[in-house]
Design an enzyme around this catalytic site. Sequence first.
Site, PDB file in Angstrom:
ATOM      1  N   ASP A   1       0.822  -1.219   0.000  1.00 59.53           N
ATOM      2  CA  ASP A   1       0.000   0.000   0.000  1.00 59.53           C
ATOM      3  C   ASP A   1       0.857   1.270   0.000  1.00 59.53           C
ATOM      4  OD1 ASP A   1      -2.336   1.412  -0.021  1.00 59.53           O
ATOM      5  OD2 ASP A   1      -2.678   1.274   2.134  1.00 59.53           O
TER       6      ASP A   1
ATOM      7  N   ARG B   1       0.037   7.635  -2.932  1.00 60.94           N
ATOM      8  CA  ARG B   1       0.607   8.757  -2.178  1.00 60.94           C
ATOM      9  C   ARG B   1       2.059   9.009  -2.577  1.00 60.94           C
ATOM     10  NH1 ARG B   1      -1.459   6.418   3.335  1.00 60.94           N
ATOM     11  NH2 ARG B   1      -1.911   4.691   1.905  1.00 60.94           N
ATOM     12  N   TRP B   2       2.769   7.932  -2.848  1.00 66.02           N
ATOM     13  CA  TRP B   2       4.170   8.050  -3.284  1.00 66.02           C
ATOM     14  C   TRP B   2       4.228   8.883  -4.561  1.00 66.02           C
ATOM     15  CZ3 TRP B   2       6.996   6.842  -7.613  1.00 66.02           C
ATOM     16  CH2 TRP B   2       8.389   6.762  -7.472  1.00 66.02           C
TER      17      TRP B   2
ATOM     18  N   HIS C   1       2.178   2.938  -9.044  1.00 63.51           N
ATOM     19  CA  HIS C   1       1.947   1.490  -9.185  1.00 63.51           C
ATOM     20  C   HIS C   1       3.115   0.835  -9.922  1.00 63.51           C
ATOM     21  CE1 HIS C   1      -1.891   1.979  -7.434  1.00 63.51           C
ATOM     22  NE2 HIS C   1      -2.470   2.570  -8.464  1.00 63.51           N
TER      23      HIS C   1
ATOM     24  N   ASN D   1     -10.969  -2.902  -5.012  1.00 68.25           N
ATOM     25  CA  ASN D   1     -10.229  -1.939  -5.841  1.00 68.25           C
ATOM     26  C   ASN D   1     -10.901  -1.666  -7.195  1.00 68.25           C
ATOM     27  OD1 ASN D   1      -6.960  -2.995  -4.609  1.00 68.25           O
ATOM     28  ND2 ASN D   1      -8.172  -1.232  -3.997  1.00 68.25           N
ATOM     29  N   TRP D   2     -11.925  -2.459  -7.548  1.00 63.55           N
ATOM     30  CA  TRP D   2     -12.700  -2.161  -8.768  1.00 63.55           C
ATOM     31  C   TRP D   2     -13.433  -0.839  -8.620  1.00 63.55           C
ATOM     32  CZ3 TRP D   2     -11.535  -5.022 -12.838  1.00 63.55           C
ATOM     33  CH2 TRP D   2     -11.143  -6.354 -12.660  1.00 63.55           C
TER      34      TRP D   2
ATOM     35  N   ARG E   1      -4.905  -1.445   9.137  1.00 67.63           N
ATOM     36  CA  ARG E   1      -6.030  -2.350   8.883  1.00 67.63           C
ATOM     37  C   ARG E   1      -5.626  -3.422   7.884  1.00 67.63           C
ATOM     38  NH1 ARG E   1      -7.667   2.756   6.971  1.00 67.63           N
ATOM     39  NH2 ARG E   1      -7.233   2.998   4.747  1.00 67.63           N
TER      40      ARG E   1
ATOM     41  N   GLU F   1       1.166 -12.412  13.239  1.00 65.61           N
ATOM     42  CA  GLU F   1       1.716 -11.215  13.862  1.00 65.61           C
ATOM     43  C   GLU F   1       1.548 -10.069  12.858  1.00 65.61           C
ATOM     44  OE1 GLU F   1       3.336 -11.125  16.915  1.00 65.61           O
ATOM     45  OE2 GLU F   1       2.671 -13.194  17.163  1.00 65.61           O
TER      46      GLU F   1
HETATM   47  C1  IPE Z   1      -5.296  -2.694   0.110  1.00 66.99           C
HETATM   48  O1  IPE Z   1      -5.009  -1.357  -0.116  1.00 66.99           O
HETATM   49  C2  IPE Z   1      -5.274  -3.450  -1.190  1.00 66.99           C
HETATM   50  C3  IPE Z   1      -3.973  -3.609  -1.806  1.00 66.99           C
HETATM   51  C4  IPE Z   1      -2.841  -3.202  -1.318  1.00 66.99           C
HETATM   52  C5  IPE Z   1      -3.970  -4.293  -3.065  1.00 66.99           C
HETATM   53  P1  IPE Z   1      -6.160  -0.267  -0.296  1.00 66.99           P
HETATM   54  O2  IPE Z   1      -5.475   1.022  -0.470  1.00 66.99           O
HETATM   55  O3  IPE Z   1      -7.097  -0.683  -1.362  1.00 66.99           O
HETATM   56  O4  IPE Z   1      -6.904  -0.358   1.102  1.00 66.99           O
HETATM   57  P2  IPE Z   1      -7.819   0.709   1.834  1.00 66.99           P
HETATM   58  O5  IPE Z   1      -8.863   1.137   0.859  1.00 66.99           O
HETATM   59  O6  IPE Z   1      -6.940   1.839   2.239  1.00 66.99           O
HETATM   60  O7  IPE Z   1      -8.367  -0.006   3.022  1.00 66.99           O
HETATM   61  C1  IPE Z   2      -1.750   0.135  -3.219  1.00 64.46           C
HETATM   62  O1  IPE Z   2      -1.468   1.488  -3.300  1.00 64.46           O
HETATM   63  C2  IPE Z   2      -1.912  -0.489  -4.572  1.00 64.46           C
HETATM   64  C3  IPE Z   2      -3.269  -0.971  -4.855  1.00 64.46           C
HETATM   65  C4  IPE Z   2      -4.277  -0.916  -4.053  1.00 64.46           C
HETATM   66  C5  IPE Z   2      -3.470  -1.551  -6.156  1.00 64.46           C
HETATM   67  P1  IPE Z   2      -2.630   2.568  -3.315  1.00 64.46           P
HETATM   68  O2  IPE Z   2      -3.009   2.845  -4.725  1.00 64.46           O
HETATM   69  O3  IPE Z   2      -3.742   2.144  -2.433  1.00 64.46           O
HETATM   70  O4  IPE Z   2      -1.894   3.813  -2.704  1.00 64.46           O
HETATM   71  P2  IPE Z   2      -2.504   4.891  -1.731  1.00 64.46           P
HETATM   72  O5  IPE Z   2      -3.038   4.157  -0.545  1.00 64.46           O
HETATM   73  O6  IPE Z   2      -3.575   5.604  -2.495  1.00 64.46           O
HETATM   74  O7  IPE Z   2      -1.349   5.765  -1.402  1.00 64.46           O
HETATM   75 MG    MG Z   3      -4.119   2.449  -0.457  1.00 67.51          MG
END
Ligand code: IPE
Ligand code: IPE
Ligand code: MG
Length: 243
Positions: free
Chosen positions: A20, A24-25, A37, A68-69, A197, A210
């Site tokens: 995750d 933001r990166w 990504h 994520n969809w 989470r 853990e």
């Molecule tokens: C969890 O990250 C799913 C993956 C890393 C693939 P999300 O960014 O989708 O999770 P939430 O929405 O912050 O809980």
């Molecule tokens: C996790 O990074 C990758 C996927 C869920 C596919 P995010 O895209 O959730 O990155 P943030 O949480 O928005 O920074």
């Molecule tokens: Mg995320």
Amino acid sequence: MEKNIPKFDVLPQHIGFIMDGNGRWAKMRGLERSAGHKEGAMTFRRIGEYCADVGIKYMTFYAFSTENWNRPKSEVLALMKLFKEYLKEGDERIAENDIRQMRLKFIGERDNLPKDLLRLIEKAEKESAKYDKVTVNIALNYGGRAEITHAVKEISEKVKAGELSVDEITEELVGNHIYTAGQPDPDIIVRPSGEYRLSNFMTWQSAYSEFWYSDILWPDFTEEDVNKILEDYQKRNRRFGGV
Ligand code: IPE
Ligand code: IPE
Ligand code: MG
């Protein structure tokens, strides 16, 4: 590049990574989320290889959740494209898997994945099925609840067909119907990006895992961070309900 690999007394057998913080990166650098990504995908390869070199036998990387969809269509498309590119880099990836004897396994729902991606997934799994030193699970279109629901349906079908009685439904049997059947549960689950989470990750398997949290964004995750996790793991006292 020769890496200095420290020795650890106790190694987790299985590590789960919630990859995750890519978005933001990218934002911090004024880039599109898809650039995050892309960088995250490189981190996945680097960390997977390092864990294999350290001696971790099972890893699960959360790449795309069933939730994520809900992201903008353009981001979902960019992610699907990235998964395809990774799988298409045929020779390079095959060589990489060959050196470390890594088996790739995709866990998650397959029904609604693009057909071309599904074909690449099946091909990669078939090609790497001969390796048994390291198992790399990629959780793609994965949700812990969907996985349990899938298991419940499979078991129900068997009961309906008279192959199984209700009394035979044990925890072990349910465990044999989830996607990671036959693998040890994750000993430790790692979530970078400052979120605390699970986001539907390994719901069944995480019962006694853990946790390790950190503010690092996934694209910035390094081998040194893996060392920190492994050092920390030495100090954990896992009781499994005992004393
Ligand atoms: C969890 O990250 C799913 C993956 C890393 C693939 P999300 O960014 O989708 O999770 P939430 O929405 O912050 O809980
Ligand atoms: C996790 O990074 C990758 C996927 C869920 C596919 P995010 O895209 O959730 O990155 P943030 O949480 O928005 O920074
Ligand atoms: Mg995320």
